[in-house]
Write a protein that holds these residues in place. Sequence first.
Motif, mmCIF file in Angstrom:
data_model
loop_
_atom_site.group_PDB
_atom_site.id
_atom_site.type_symbol
_atom_site.label_atom_id
_atom_site.label_comp_id
_atom_site.label_asym_id
_atom_site.label_seq_id
_atom_site.Cartn_x
_atom_site.Cartn_y
_atom_site.Cartn_z
ATOM 1 N N SER A 3 0.834 -1.202 0.000
ATOM 2 C CA SER A 3 0.000 0.000 0.000
ATOM 3 C C SER A 3 0.874 1.260 0.000
ATOM 4 C CB SER A 3 -0.984 -0.011 1.165
ATOM 5 O OG SER A 3 -0.313 0.122 2.361
ATOM 6 N N LEU A 4 0.445 2.198 -0.813
ATOM 7 C CA LEU A 4 1.213 3.427 -1.017
ATOM 8 C C LEU A 4 1.078 4.347 0.184
ATOM 9 C CD1 LEU A 4 0.272 4.128 -4.740
ATOM 10 C CD2 LEU A 4 2.551 3.574 -3.841
ATOM 11 N N ILE A 5 2.157 5.065 0.470
ATOM 12 C CA ILE A 5 2.143 6.056 1.549
ATOM 13 C C ILE A 5 2.243 7.466 0.961
ATOM 14 C CG2 ILE A 5 3.354 6.895 3.601
ATOM 15 C CD1 ILE A 5 4.453 3.911 3.779
ATOM 16 N N ALA A 6 3.244 7.673 0.112
ATOM 17 C CA ALA A 6 3.467 9.028 -0.405
ATOM 18 C C ALA A 6 4.156 8.952 -1.763
ATOM 19 C CB ALA A 6 4.336 9.820 0.568
ATOM 20 N N GLN A 7 3.926 10.001 -2.549
ATOM 21 C CA GLN A 7 4.579 10.101 -3.855
ATOM 22 C C GLN A 7 5.061 11.526 -4.100
ATOM 23 O OE1 GLN A 7 1.474 8.634 -6.543
ATOM 24 N NE2 GLN A 7 2.545 6.661 -6.642
ATOM 25 N N ALA A 8 6.126 11.615 -4.900
ATOM 26 C CA ALA A 8 6.581 12.926 -5.377
ATOM 27 C C ALA A 8 6.626 12.838 -6.890
ATOM 28 C CB ALA A 8 7.963 13.238 -4.817
ATOM 29 N N ARG A 9 6.129 13.871 -7.561
ATOM 30 C CA ARG A 9 6.044 13.795 -9.022
ATOM 31 C C ARG A 9 6.717 14.964 -9.699
ATOM 32 N NH1 ARG A 9 0.910 12.179 -10.744
ATOM 33 N NH2 ARG A 9 0.572 10.992 -8.839
ATOM 34 N N LEU A 10 7.100 14.745 -10.953
ATOM 35 C CA LEU A 10 7.690 15.818 -11.751
ATOM 36 C C LEU A 10 7.257 15.622 -13.191
ATOM 37 C CD1 LEU A 10 10.040 14.032 -13.177
ATOM 38 C CD2 LEU A 10 11.430 14.774 -11.288
ATOM 39 N N PRO A 11 7.285 16.717 -13.980
ATOM 40 C CA PRO A 11 6.933 16.581 -15.391
ATOM 41 C C PRO A 11 8.082 15.945 -16.179
ATOM 42 C CG PRO A 11 7.371 18.885 -14.835
ATOM 43 C CD PRO A 11 7.543 18.107 -13.571
ATOM 44 N N VAL A 12 7.746 15.102 -17.125
ATOM 45 C CA VAL A 12 8.758 14.600 -18.065
ATOM 46 C C VAL A 12 8.948 15.697 -19.115
ATOM 47 C CG1 VAL A 12 9.293 12.813 -19.766
ATOM 48 C CG2 VAL A 12 8.035 12.217 -17.666
ATOM 49 N N GLU A 13 10.215 16.081 -19.335
ATOM 50 C CA GLU A 13 10.510 17.176 -20.272
ATOM 51 C C GLU A 13 10.908 16.609 -21.642
ATOM 52 O OE1 GLU A 13 10.112 20.122 -19.019
ATOM 53 O OE2 GLU A 13 10.660 20.062 -16.891
#
Length: 224
Positions: free
Chosen positions: A148-158
């Motif tokens: 089970s997921l706790i946290a995520q960090a995301r960024l745009p693919v350039e």
Amino acid sequence: MTLPRIAVLASGRGSNLQAILDAIAQGRLDARLVGVFSDRLQAGALMRVPPELRWSARPSSFESRQAYERALGDALAASGADWIVCAGYMRILGEALIARFAGRMLNIHPSLLPRHRGLHTHAAALAAGDAEHGCSVHFVIPELDAGSLIAQARLPVEAGDTPETLASRVLALEHRLLPAVLRLAVAGRLSERDGTTYVDGQPRFTPLTLDSLERRMPHPEATP
Ligand code: GRF
């Protein structure tokens, strides 16, 4: 006061381990690192801590995978770890070992799970044409990268991103996300039951974001 105890499993260079060590040293994580455990005798991660905190063993020197994992589990138990963090530990863990530390074992994975489990996640995100990529912290269960997921960090693919450029930008996010999640964990605010993550006793149906975690705990490198 006895500090919560963290153990780290790592096979490689250990930059995520370093992020944990830095967070402790800078007073952003009230915890004590009690050991680094590796399946590779030469893992760079081991060199980041004093010799008395290093445990390593070559799995092939045991009569079976189960025997290796019993030894690893005994060493982890002896360390008294409250939380066990897989940070670039490159072996799939067996059911018996995971059951021994159920609900206390976390993994950081370089993709926005459930997308791109397993290896080569940055190439996979590019091949899939993903607009966003990132990293996830989740509880460990026997199925690979599926807890089970706790946290995520995301960024745009350039445009022009390669697996290498993505890997380095995602790694910088990993170094923020992992200590932020551990901060919740050692504060006793994080738990798992029946495949669901609980924060402050409330079930989470979507992962926490890095932003929401850092609002509670600013990171020195976070841009305002
Ligand atoms: C990280 O990208 C982690 O997410 C992945 O392996 C890499 C380990 O890097 N599973 P490091 O050893 O922490 O530098």
